[in-house]
Design a protein around this motif. Structure first.
Motif, PDB file in Angstrom:
ATOM      1  N   PRO A   1       0.811  -1.223   0.000  1.00  0.00           N
ATOM      2  CA  PRO A   1       0.000   0.000   0.000  1.00  0.00           C
ATOM      3  C   PRO A   1       0.839   1.264   0.000  1.00  0.00           C
ATOM      4  N   VAL A   2       0.226   2.314  -0.513  1.00  0.00           N
ATOM      5  CA  VAL A   2       0.877   3.630  -0.528  1.00  0.00           C
ATOM      6  C   VAL A   2       0.547   4.354   0.778  1.00  0.00           C
ATOM      7  N   ARG A   3       1.570   4.906   1.415  1.00  0.00           N
ATOM      8  CA  ARG A   3       1.359   5.654   2.655  1.00  0.00           C
ATOM      9  C   ARG A   3       1.756   7.115   2.409  1.00  0.00           C
ATOM     10  N   LEU A   4       0.813   8.004   2.632  1.00  0.00           N
ATOM     11  CA  LEU A   4       1.061   9.428   2.448  1.00  0.00           C
ATOM     12  C   LEU A   4       1.297  10.078   3.807  1.00  0.00           C
ATOM     13  N   GLU A   5       2.476  10.663   3.984  1.00  0.00           N
ATOM     14  CA  GLU A   5       2.776  11.314   5.257  1.00  0.00           C
ATOM     15  C   GLU A   5       2.025  12.636   5.391  1.00  0.00           C
ATOM     16  N   LYS A   6       1.882  13.330   4.275  1.00  0.00           N
ATOM     17  CA  LYS A   6       1.190  14.624   4.284  1.00  0.00           C
ATOM     18  C   LYS A   6       0.131  14.610   3.195  1.00  0.00           C
ATOM     19  N   VAL A   7      -1.134  14.744   3.577  1.00  0.00           N
ATOM     20  CA  VAL A   7      -2.229  14.730   2.610  1.00  0.00           C
ATOM     21  C   VAL A   7      -2.696  16.158   2.375  1.00  0.00           C
ATOM     22  N   ARG A   8      -2.632  16.617   1.111  1.00  0.00           N
ATOM     23  CA  ARG A   8      -3.104  17.964   0.782  1.00  0.00           C
ATOM     24  C   ARG A   8      -4.634  18.018   0.746  1.00  0.00           C
ATOM     25  N   GLY A   9      -5.245  16.970   0.128  1.00  0.00           N
ATOM     26  CA  GLY A   9      -6.699  16.890   0.159  1.00  0.00           C
ATOM     27  C   GLY A   9      -7.399  17.032  -1.172  1.00  0.00           C
ATOM     28  N   GLU A  10      -6.670  16.971  -2.293  1.00  0.00           N
ATOM     29  CA  GLU A  10      -7.352  17.013  -3.582  1.00  0.00           C
ATOM     30  C   GLU A  10      -8.098  15.692  -3.808  1.00  0.00           C
ATOM     31  N   VAL A  11      -9.371  15.794  -4.168  1.00  0.00           N
ATOM     32  CA  VAL A  11     -10.183  14.602  -4.417  1.00  0.00           C
ATOM     33  C   VAL A  11     -10.671  14.649  -5.859  1.00  0.00           C
ATOM     34  N   ARG A  12     -10.463  13.528  -6.560  1.00  0.00           N
ATOM     35  CA  ARG A  12     -10.872  13.473  -7.969  1.00  0.00           C
ATOM     36  C   ARG A  12     -11.677  12.204  -8.226  1.00  0.00           C
ATOM     37  N   PHE A  13     -12.844  12.376  -8.830  1.00  0.00           N
ATOM     38  CA  PHE A  13     -13.664  11.254  -9.281  1.00  0.00           C
ATOM     39  C   PHE A  13     -13.398  11.090 -10.773  1.00  0.00           C
ATOM     40  N   ASP A  14     -12.823   9.990 -11.165  1.00  0.00           N
ATOM     41  CA  ASP A  14     -12.421   9.759 -12.552  1.00  0.00           C
ATOM     42  C   ASP A  14     -13.318   8.686 -13.172  1.00  0.00           C
ATOM     43  N   ARG A  15     -14.341   9.130 -13.897  1.00  0.00           N
ATOM     44  CA  ARG A  15     -15.290   8.234 -14.591  1.00  0.00           C
ATOM     45  C   ARG A  15     -15.815   7.147 -13.645  1.00  0.00           C
ATOM     46  N   VAL A  16     -16.280   7.564 -12.507  1.00  0.00           N
ATOM     47  CA  VAL A  16     -16.699   6.625 -11.461  1.00  0.00           C
ATOM     48  C   VAL A  16     -18.070   6.021 -11.774  1.00  0.00           C
ATOM     49  N   ASP A  17     -18.117   4.698 -11.721  1.00  0.00           N
ATOM     50  CA  ASP A  17     -19.380   3.962 -11.801  1.00  0.00           C
ATOM     51  C   ASP A  17     -19.535   3.165 -10.510  1.00  0.00           C
ATOM     52  N   PHE A  18     -20.770   2.988 -10.092  1.00  0.00           N
ATOM     53  CA  PHE A  18     -21.011   2.107  -8.940  1.00  0.00           C
ATOM     54  C   PHE A  18     -22.373   1.453  -9.070  1.00  0.00           C
TER      55      PHE A  18
ATOM     56  N   GLY B   1      -8.573  21.973  -0.269  1.00  0.00           N
ATOM     57  CA  GLY B   1      -9.144  23.118   0.427  1.00  0.00           C
ATOM     58  C   GLY B   1     -10.415  23.640  -0.200  1.00  0.00           C
ATOM     59  N   GLY B   2     -10.854  23.049  -1.329  1.00  0.00           N
ATOM     60  CA  GLY B   2     -12.066  23.495  -1.999  1.00  0.00           C
ATOM     61  C   GLY B   2     -13.302  22.838  -1.418  1.00  0.00           C
ATOM     62  N   SER B   3     -14.469  23.282  -1.885  1.00  0.00           N
ATOM     63  CA  SER B   3     -15.725  22.739  -1.374  1.00  0.00           C
ATOM     64  C   SER B   3     -16.622  22.328  -2.526  1.00  0.00           C
ATOM     65  N   LEU B   4     -17.236  21.161  -2.366  1.00  0.00           N
ATOM     66  CA  LEU B   4     -18.176  20.631  -3.343  1.00  0.00           C
ATOM     67  C   LEU B   4     -19.476  20.308  -2.628  1.00  0.00           C
ATOM     68  N   ALA B   5     -20.596  20.724  -3.183  1.00  0.00           N
ATOM     69  CA  ALA B   5     -21.904  20.357  -2.642  1.00  0.00           C
ATOM     70  C   ALA B   5     -22.593  19.451  -3.646  1.00  0.00           C
ATOM     71  N   VAL B   6     -23.161  18.349  -3.150  1.00  0.00           N
ATOM     72  CA  VAL B   6     -23.863  17.395  -4.008  1.00  0.00           C
ATOM     73  C   VAL B   6     -25.333  17.417  -3.614  1.00  0.00           C
TER      74      VAL B   6
END
Length: 629
Positions: free
Chosen positions: A358-375, A410-415
């Motif tokens: 697994p990848v371990r991130l010591e410092k997380v900036r917080g960018e979140v990206r949904f890339d062609r997500v299906d569920f 640091g951005g905000s998204l409302a769904v």
């Protein structure tokens, strides 16, 4: 209140069967026995010690009849008092040594058994901790508790004493039979003629008890689920306000009555057949005396009085371990049903796992990206009926499809969107409560499926409208997020969440018990406690799942202030029910049928006059007023 997660009501026909039971959940008996034996593998050294103690105890115990023969045939007839005293002391010493070995054997075997019980309980609990959220949406809490408490508890006698009893009695039987052969082989043959019949009877009884035990444990699980659901704070409130208390008592009495019948059947299963074995074994001395007399009367070789008494003594010594051995076989058959229920849980597939590297991130900036997500909830909804997320009974309709979104650090998204549009499901995918069935979700450019669990849990915090608090103190509930938090940090988090003043006004302050599911606090107070807990956790990515939708306007305002404090400087994804709470979001997305219907800022979407504008008009026209929280 609406969520995008599937709901399920257990089937009355079989409410306790785990929905993920693997195809091989009912293994053949030899394979199951091998698996049980593997549980004892870590304790081989202690088990070897038990074996030595058992063998020594058996050898010492069979010496007494030989000493008795010498007393009757030599010491007493020849008036050799010295030899008589020595032989008598030998019999006493044999009894003492056997008892001491028995105590040591019980101590070691019980320790081993309890360690195995501990391993099983921990293994089941660990397995359940790693099960996907979907498992718990369709499994009754009482059923899970019953597996850990009733089923593992029911195996206690087997793993702590039955295994040792099996070895002990088997060793005693073998040693006794060898000693009997040494005394007189003809009498031994007579004594063992009925042994095959006894074995056949005990196997029949064992199979019967195993079947009844399986039914009994399922009934106990059903009752445990009823107690958990109806005697919780929520259950009591619902029962009394709906006038169903008497009805619930009658339902419980009916289930308890069924358990009575199963318990009686379990206790009486094969009792008459096993009693027949006891009667025959008790009558064997008379048969031996008769056989010895008939042999001598017919001119055959005589048997000395000492040999005859010693032989009968050995045979009586054989009676206890032989019957116990047969009963142990019955107990093992009974316990196999319990082991099978536990192994069903241990064999449940774990869908959400950590990668090998697994990848371990010591410092997380917080960018979140949904890339062609299906569920898609796949077949999870197919057996349970249509879920609230719209994933109908066929289980093939996608809940989310082609979701492409980027939330800068640091951005905000409302769904937003109508009920069943997939809003909550979208939020569940970020912390991996479910895994996507297509596409990727990335945090700082790393697929969440590649992150180690610790990094992911530190990176993403969730505040939902259903706040869960443990039956513990306020401080303990807050420290669940950060066990090493100082008192000063607790106060600072509570102040930021606008709840410190209320806590300080309580007689016991931060040591106040919150009560079952936090029922000593109002909805708004519980929500602010949850926010304080998340502030302590300090995650760079924050998921707010309709966190204020169940509150009145005044309480909502206080909670919203706490949320604003919490959201400052964090990447925030808000699942919105009341649109007034998301007007200032950097980006607003409207979901409809699992797809993005619109996106933009509040002003842009209003100007467009589309679905968002319609939702805003509806929201303003409803102007909800809820009771004070």
């Amino acid at each position: 209140m609406h969520h995008d997660t599937p709901h399920w009501t257990p089937s009355p026909a079989n409410p306790t069967k785990p929905e993920h039971s693997p195809p091989g959940a009912d293994p053949d008996q030899p394979a199951q026995l091998r698996r049980i034996l593997r549980l004892f593998r870590p304790y081989r050294g202690r088990l070897a010690l038990v074996g030595l103690l058992v063998a020594a105890s058996a050898l010492v115990s069979v010496a007494s009849p030989f000493l008795l023969r010498e007393i009757l045939d030599t010491a007493i007839p020849e008036r050799r008092t010295g030899l008589l005293s020595l032989l008598a002391l030998g019999m006493i010493a044999a009894a003492v040594v056997t008892s001491v070995f028995g105590v040591l054997q019980t101590l070691v075997s019980t320790t081993v058994g309890q360690r195995v019980m501990h391993d099983l309980r921990t293994a089941v609990y660990d397995r359940l901790q790693r099960m996907p959220l979907a498992f718990f949406t369709r499994t009754r809490t009482g059923e899970v508790q019953s597996r850990i408490a009733n089923d593992i508890g029911g195996m206690q006698a087997t793993v702590t004493s039955t295994a040792t009893s099996l070895v002990s009695n088997l060793t005693s039987v073998v040693a006794t039979v060898v000693a009997m052969l040494a005394l007189d082989w003809r009498l031994t043959v007579v004594s063992l003629l009925l042994l095959p019949l006894f074995v056949w009877i005990s196997r029949r009884v064992g199979r019967e008890r195993k079947r009844i035990t399986s039914q009994r444990q399922k009934q106990m699980a059903t009752m445990s689920a009823m107690v958990t659901e109806s005697l919780s704070v929520s259950g009591i409130l619902l029962g009394r306000t709906m006038g169903r208390s008497d009805s619930l008592t009658r339902d419980f009495a009916r289930e308890s009555e069924r358990l009575v019948g199963l318990e009686v059947r379990s206790s009486m299963a094969g009792r008459w057949r096993m009693s027949t074995i006891g009667i025959v074994m008790a009558a064997m001395p008379a048969l031996i005396y008769w056989a010895a007399g008939m042999v001598m009367d017919s001119g055959g070789p005589s048997v000395s009085l000492g040999t005859l008494v010693a032989f009968v003594s050995l045979q009586q010594g054989l009676f206890r371990p032989a019957v116990s051995l047969l009963s142990t076989g019955v107990d093992i058959q009974t316990s196999l049903a319990l082991f099978q229920r536990i192994f069903e849980y241990l064999d449940l597939p774990i869908d959400i796992t950590e990668p090998a590297e697994p990848v371990r991130l010591e410092k997380v900036r917080g960018e979140v990206r949904f890339d062609r997500v299906d569920f898609t909830y796949a077949n999870e909804a197919s057996a349970k009926g249509s879920g609230a997320d719209g994933s109908g009974a066929k289980g093939s309709k996608p809940t989310l499809s082609g979701i492409d979104l980027t939330v800068p650090a640091g951005g905000s998204l409302a769904v937003v969107g109508p009920t069943g549009s997939g809003k909550t499901t979208l939020s569940y995918l970020v912390p991996r409560l479910y895994d996507v069935t297509g596409g990727r979700i990335l945090i700082d450019g790393v697929d969440v499926r590649d992150l180690d669990f610790d990094t992911l849990s530190r990176a993403v915090g969730v505040v939902s409208q259903e706040t869960y608090l443990f039956h513990a103190s306020v401080a303990d509930n807050l420290r669940f997020a950060k066990p090493d938090a100082t008192d000063e940090e607790l106060v600072a988090a509570a102040r930021a969440a606008q709840i410190h003043d209320h806590i300080a006004s309580l007689p016991e302050g931060y040591d106040t018990l919150v009560g079952e599911r936090g029922y000593r606090f109002s909805g708004g107070e519980k929500q602010r406690l949850a926010i304080a807990r998340t502030i302590l956790r300090d995650p760079p990515v924050l998921i707010l799942d309709e966190a204020t939708s169940a509150l009145d306007t005044r309480t909502e305002h206080a909670v919203q202030q706490a949320i604003d404090t919490l959201s400052a400087g964090r990447t925030t994804i808000t699942i919105a029910h009341r649109l007034s709470t998301v007007r200032d979001a950097d980006q607003i997305v409207v979901l409809d049928g699992g797809r993005i219907a619109e996106r933009g800022s509040h002003d842009e979407l209003l100007a467009r006059g589309g679905r968002y504008a319609a939702l805003v008009r509806r929201d303003e026209s409803l102007a909800p007023v809820a009771p004070a929280g």
